[in-house]
Design an enzyme around this catalytic site. Structure first.
Site, mmCIF file in Angstrom:
data_model
loop_
_atom_site.group_PDB
_atom_site.id
_atom_site.type_symbol
_atom_site.label_atom_id
_atom_site.label_comp_id
_atom_site.label_asym_id
_atom_site.label_seq_id
_atom_site.Cartn_x
_atom_site.Cartn_y
_atom_site.Cartn_z
ATOM 1 N N CYS A 131 -1.917 -5.218 -7.776
ATOM 2 C CA CYS A 131 -1.337 -4.763 -6.518
ATOM 3 C C CYS A 131 0.088 -4.318 -6.816
ATOM 4 O O CYS A 131 0.908 -5.101 -7.285
ATOM 5 C CB CYS A 131 -1.352 -5.908 -5.499
ATOM 6 S SG CYS A 131 -1.005 -5.408 -3.799
ATOM 7 N N SER A 132 0.370 -3.053 -6.556
ATOM 8 C CA SER A 132 1.630 -2.447 -6.988
ATOM 9 C C SER A 132 2.858 -3.084 -6.377
ATOM 10 O O SER A 132 2.815 -3.751 -5.346
ATOM 11 C CB SER A 132 1.649 -0.965 -6.628
ATOM 12 O OG SER A 132 0.977 -0.203 -7.574
ATOM 13 N N GLN A 133 3.979 -2.806 -7.007
ATOM 14 C CA GLN A 133 5.283 -3.132 -6.458
ATOM 15 C C GLN A 133 5.407 -2.459 -5.088
ATOM 16 O O GLN A 133 5.250 -1.242 -4.967
ATOM 17 C CB GLN A 133 6.364 -2.631 -7.407
ATOM 18 C CG GLN A 133 7.769 -2.946 -6.989
ATOM 19 C CD GLN A 133 8.784 -2.408 -7.988
ATOM 20 O OE1 GLN A 133 8.468 -1.588 -8.851
ATOM 21 N NE2 GLN A 133 10.013 -2.867 -7.879
#
Length: 453
Positions: A131-133
């Site tokens: 899950c991206s920044q």
């Protein structure tokens, strides 16, 4: 009650989700405010989307680090998660959700920042997902410049978080992932959000190879890629509507910067050669994403690989920079160097007290490497690599230190005949001159179709 508070209330779910720490509503308010302070969120509708979609509801667990033995933290969806878990979920950090043993060494050695998606093609048994920044997610959504009614093709489903945000913005999203496990988990995330009152009915998560896109729901106004690719799939271009755009992290100079691609799709549909220059790219920002496998990870047999570990000796350090570089300046240098010389790649230099890694020059004839750092160049082996690095630094300085956003390219068809990809070629520096270079105009904001399917 302001608009953000209304959005939080509309999201449903327990108002006081944590059993310690501030309530979820306060966390979401602070979360959105941090994104605003970072400049990642500027649009009110995007702010409302981030205040509506709970990131913790898209997680069942994540790793607290990388390397051979990362610790896995479970996120319970049956009862309120702990304050520590919520602190991590709402920090501006990427969260790795899947690291199979076969992939851990690769990620640790390449030092790759996690992205939202998974490997978009290749061996389905190898799952690498995260899950991206959040600030990067927000910036990418704003760069997509979506309006309600647009159709979006997402390559790499990740946790379902990105698709849910786009759905709240009124987009009809088709999210494709090669991993059945990731598809199942993303669908479960969307179901939890729906149970909380978030309308996720505009999202369809499908199991398939992202290389082929998803023609059933085409044409798309936008294609967003959530893993680092070496090139673009021709299917994405074929499935893109007029005035559409592709946003993709592309492996370039040892990083995976975000590239905005615009294309004359009408010419392609009329039978024009895609490789004839119908597509143009523009750098938007430096970034790091998990690398793709399969056709989208192809590079030519005569090309320098996207990752090289040099064992050449001796290892020496050289103060050849005019001044220490800020991290963003170093990213600009690396991007420019890769535009100017195809031997610039991700280099790890062995044989030193610590193994250094990052963007550098690799000379395949001598096996030598020169690694760029913020204050020096680290040389392994023959000085020919150092000479090349110095020449690239000088070229960057003479051009006025162009930024990532000052470079444009076109795309040419390459790769195996049965699985070709479109590679970025002919990079051109376009320092600000008061005019808009070809291919860098904003992508269109009129949906290709608004009728529901």
């Amino acid at each position: 009650m302001d608009e953000t508070d209304q959005a939080v209330s509309a999201a449903g779910g327990p108002v006081d989700a944590a059993n310690d720490g501030p309530p979820i509503s306060a966390r979401l308010d602070a979360f959105v405010e941090r994104l605003r302070m970072l400049g990642a969120v500027t649009r009110p509708d995007v702010a409302r989307a981030f205040a509506t979609v709970r990131r913790d509801r898209c997680l069942t667990g994540f790793y607290d680090g990388v390397g051979p033995t990362p610790r896995y933290l479970t996120v319970s969806q049956d009862h309120p998660p702990s304050g520590d878990v919520l602190d991590a979920a709402y920090a501006d950090s990427a969260l790795v959700t899947h690291i199979p043993q076969a992939s851990r060494d690769t990620q640790a050695s390449e030092g790759t920042q996690a992205s939202e998606g998974t490997q978009a093609s290749g061996d389905q048994s190898v799952v690498l997902s995260s899950c991206s920044q959040p600030s990067l997610v927000a910036r990418m959504i704003e760069w997509l410049d979506v309006v309600p009614g647009m159709r979006v093709l997402e390559i790499g489903a990740g946790t379902g978080y990105n698709a849910a945000l786009l759905a709240v913005l009124g987009c009809r999203v088709t999210s494709v992932d090669v991993s059945l496990l990731v598809v199942t988990e993303a669908r479960a995330s969307l179901a939890r959000l729906a149970a909380d009152g978030v309308d996720t009915s505009l999202v369809t998560v499908v199991h398939g190879d992202g290389y082929h896109g998803w023609p059933d729901d085409a044409p798309y106004d936008r294609v967003v890629v959530t893993c680092a690719v070496n090139g673009l799939a021709p299917s994405w271009v074929e499935q893109l509507g007029p005035c559409g755009g592709i946003l993709a992290p592309m492996r370039h100079g040892g990083l995976s910067p975000i590239i905005l691609v615009t294309t004359g799709v009408a010419d392609v549909a009329a039978g024009a050669d895609v490789a004839a220059g119908a597509m143009y790219g523009r750098g938007l920002a430096p970034a790091g994403f998990l690398p793709v496998t399969g056709p989208l990870g192809w590079y030519g047999p005569s090309s320098v690989p996207p990752f090289v570990r040099s064992t050449a000796a001796p290892v020496t350090r050289h103060r050849v920079l005019p001044a220490d570089l800020h991290p963003r300046d170093l990213a600009d240098l690396c991007f420019a160097a890769a535009c100017l010389d195809e031997r610039v790649t991700r280099v790890h230099v062995a044989g030193a007290p610590d193994e250094w890694g990052g963007c550098g020059v690799f000379d395949p004839d001598t096996g030598s490497a020169a690694l760029f750092t913020h204050d020096e160049v680290i040389l392994a082996g023959d000085p020919v690599a150092l000479d090349t690095a110095i020449a690239l630094i000088d070229a960057w300085e003479r051009r006025g230190r162009p930024k990532v956003t000052d470079w444009t390219c076109r795309f040419g068809l390459s790769g195996p005949p049965d699985t070709p990809i479109l590679l970025a070629v002919d990079w051109v520096c376009t320092m600000p001159t008061g005019t808009t270079p070809i291919g860098t105009a904003p992508i269109g904001t009129t949906p290709t179709g608004t009728a529901p399917r």
